[in-house]
Design a protein around this motif. Structure first.
Motif, mmCIF file in Angstrom:
data_model
loop_
_atom_site.group_PDB
_atom_site.id
_atom_site.type_symbol
_atom_site.label_atom_id
_atom_site.label_comp_id
_atom_site.label_asym_id
_atom_site.label_seq_id
_atom_site.Cartn_x
_atom_site.Cartn_y
_atom_site.Cartn_z
ATOM 1 N N GLU A 58 28.947 -39.124 23.714
ATOM 2 C CA GLU A 58 28.320 -39.725 24.894
ATOM 3 C C GLU A 58 26.926 -40.245 24.541
ATOM 4 O O GLU A 58 26.553 -41.343 24.917
ATOM 5 C CB GLU A 58 28.256 -38.695 26.029
ATOM 6 C CG GLU A 58 27.608 -39.195 27.294
ATOM 7 C CD GLU A 58 28.392 -40.297 27.997
ATOM 8 O OE1 GLU A 58 27.763 -41.057 28.757
ATOM 9 O OE2 GLU A 58 29.605 -40.412 27.803
ATOM 10 N N CYS A 59 26.157 -39.424 23.819
ATOM 11 C CA CYS A 59 24.861 -39.861 23.309
ATOM 12 C C CYS A 59 25.076 -40.503 21.946
ATOM 13 O O CYS A 59 25.905 -40.043 21.162
ATOM 14 C CB CYS A 59 23.918 -38.664 23.156
ATOM 15 S SG CYS A 59 23.275 -38.018 24.703
ATOM 16 N N HIS B 32 14.230 -40.341 28.024
ATOM 17 C CA HIS B 32 15.640 -40.028 27.774
ATOM 18 C C HIS B 32 16.221 -39.378 29.027
ATOM 19 O O HIS B 32 15.917 -38.229 29.333
ATOM 20 C CB HIS B 32 15.771 -39.032 26.611
ATOM 21 C CG HIS B 32 15.449 -39.616 25.288
ATOM 22 N ND1 HIS B 32 14.177 -39.613 24.763
ATOM 23 C CD2 HIS B 32 16.243 -40.216 24.364
ATOM 24 C CE1 HIS B 32 14.208 -40.183 23.574
ATOM 25 N NE2 HIS B 32 15.450 -40.565 23.307
ATOM 26 N N CYS C 208 19.126 -38.391 29.314
ATOM 27 C CA CYS C 208 20.090 -37.396 28.839
ATOM 28 C C CYS C 208 19.390 -36.169 28.256
ATOM 29 O O CYS C 208 20.062 -35.220 27.856
ATOM 30 C CB CYS C 208 21.001 -38.026 27.785
ATOM 31 S SG CYS C 208 20.093 -38.723 26.378
ATOM 32 N N CYS D 59 18.859 -39.351 20.914
ATOM 33 C CA CYS D 59 19.737 -40.368 21.498
ATOM 34 C C CYS D 59 19.030 -41.726 21.527
ATOM 35 O O CYS D 59 17.885 -41.829 21.964
ATOM 36 C CB CYS D 59 20.155 -39.974 22.911
ATOM 37 S SG CYS D 59 21.283 -41.161 23.674
ATOM 38 N N ARG E 42 21.013 -44.486 22.716
ATOM 39 C CA ARG E 42 21.901 -45.312 23.547
ATOM 40 C C ARG E 42 21.068 -45.945 24.665
ATOM 41 O O ARG E 42 20.495 -45.249 25.502
ATOM 42 C CB ARG E 42 23.020 -44.462 24.125
ATOM 43 C CG ARG E 42 24.062 -45.278 24.845
ATOM 44 C CD ARG E 42 25.233 -44.434 25.254
ATOM 45 N NE ARG E 42 26.322 -45.290 25.701
ATOM 46 C CZ ARG E 42 27.578 -44.907 25.753
ATOM 47 N NH1 ARG E 42 27.918 -43.680 25.387
ATOM 48 N NH2 ARG E 42 28.502 -45.739 26.157
ATOM 49 N N SER F 30 21.659 -47.274 27.500
ATOM 50 C CA SER F 30 21.959 -46.898 28.887
ATOM 51 C C SER F 30 21.463 -45.494 29.231
ATOM 52 O O SER F 30 21.449 -45.119 30.396
ATOM 53 C CB SER F 30 23.463 -47.002 29.155
ATOM 54 O OG SER F 30 24.182 -46.093 28.341
ATOM 55 N N HIS F 31 21.031 -44.714 28.250
ATOM 56 C CA HIS F 31 20.478 -43.383 28.488
ATOM 57 C C HIS F 31 18.958 -43.403 28.538
ATOM 58 O O HIS F 31 18.332 -42.357 28.661
ATOM 59 C CB HIS F 31 20.915 -42.414 27.381
ATOM 60 C CG HIS F 31 22.358 -42.045 27.447
ATOM 61 N ND1 HIS F 31 22.866 -40.970 26.773
ATOM 62 C CD2 HIS F 31 23.402 -42.598 28.103
ATOM 63 C CE1 HIS F 31 24.167 -40.882 26.993
ATOM 64 N NE2 HIS F 31 24.506 -41.869 27.807
#
Length: 178
Positions: A41-42, A85, A87, A92, A94, A96-97
């Motif tokens: 996910e991350c 972050h 998340c 991470c 990503r 979108s995080h």
């Protein structure tokens, strides 16, 4: 197993065994994304780190990897803005995080208590004089205190409800509402 020191270190740290992209003709994006594990996910940075944040060399300077990922996806980062972050995972990258916040709001978005907390609950502590658990939070250098409460759970419920109303950047508390 016959590994050289570099491969032994990669294996010990759980990093990919294939070497990073060092092709002189590789683009910055190719070099960057070759250091990212996108299997979960991350998207985890597997290159160099400092204080658990990824470091990426770009334009002859070191940059924090998650800021580079954010900038490539969303454009320039305004002066004074911080990349948060959502998340809670420092490694991470990503996009979108990640989100932009000011320093005050970035500090509100925490997932847990300080490492020296005796109750293990963010914003809750025992007050011997009042013989109860107190709840406290600070916003813009002002401390808000509640309590005493007879149990840790009651103090936690009170401070989470307060943060939900007064600290909208605190994702962890917003999730507890639902």
């Amino acid at each position: 197993m016959g590994l050289c020191n570099a491969h032994y270190a990669r294996q010990r740290l759980g990093r990919p065994m294939e070497p990073p992209v060092r092709n002189a003709r590789a683009t910055d994006a190719e070099r960057f994304w070759s250091k990212v594990d996108k299997t979960g996910e991350c998207w985890l940075w597997r290159g160099a780190t400092m204080s658990r944040y990824g470091i990426f060399r770009l334009n002859s300077r070191n940059h924090v990897a998650h800021r580079v990922a954010f900038m490539w996806e969303h454009g320039p980062i305004p002066h004074g803005a911080e990349v948060d972050h959502m998340c809670f995972n420092r490694s991470c990258v990503r996009p979108s995080h990640l989100r932009l916040l000011d320093h005050q709001k970035n500090g509100q978005n925490r997932s847990s208590a300080n490492s020296n907390s005796k109750t293990g609950v963010r914003g809750v502590y025992w007050n011997e004089a009042r013989k109860g658990y107190m709840a406290a939070a600070s916003v813009r250098d002002r401390i808000y205190r509640m309590g005493p409460f007879p149990t840790v759970n009651e103090a936690e419920a009170a401070i989470v409800a307060w943060r939900r109303d007064n600290m909208p950047a605190s994702i962890h508390d917003q999730r507890k509402a639902g």
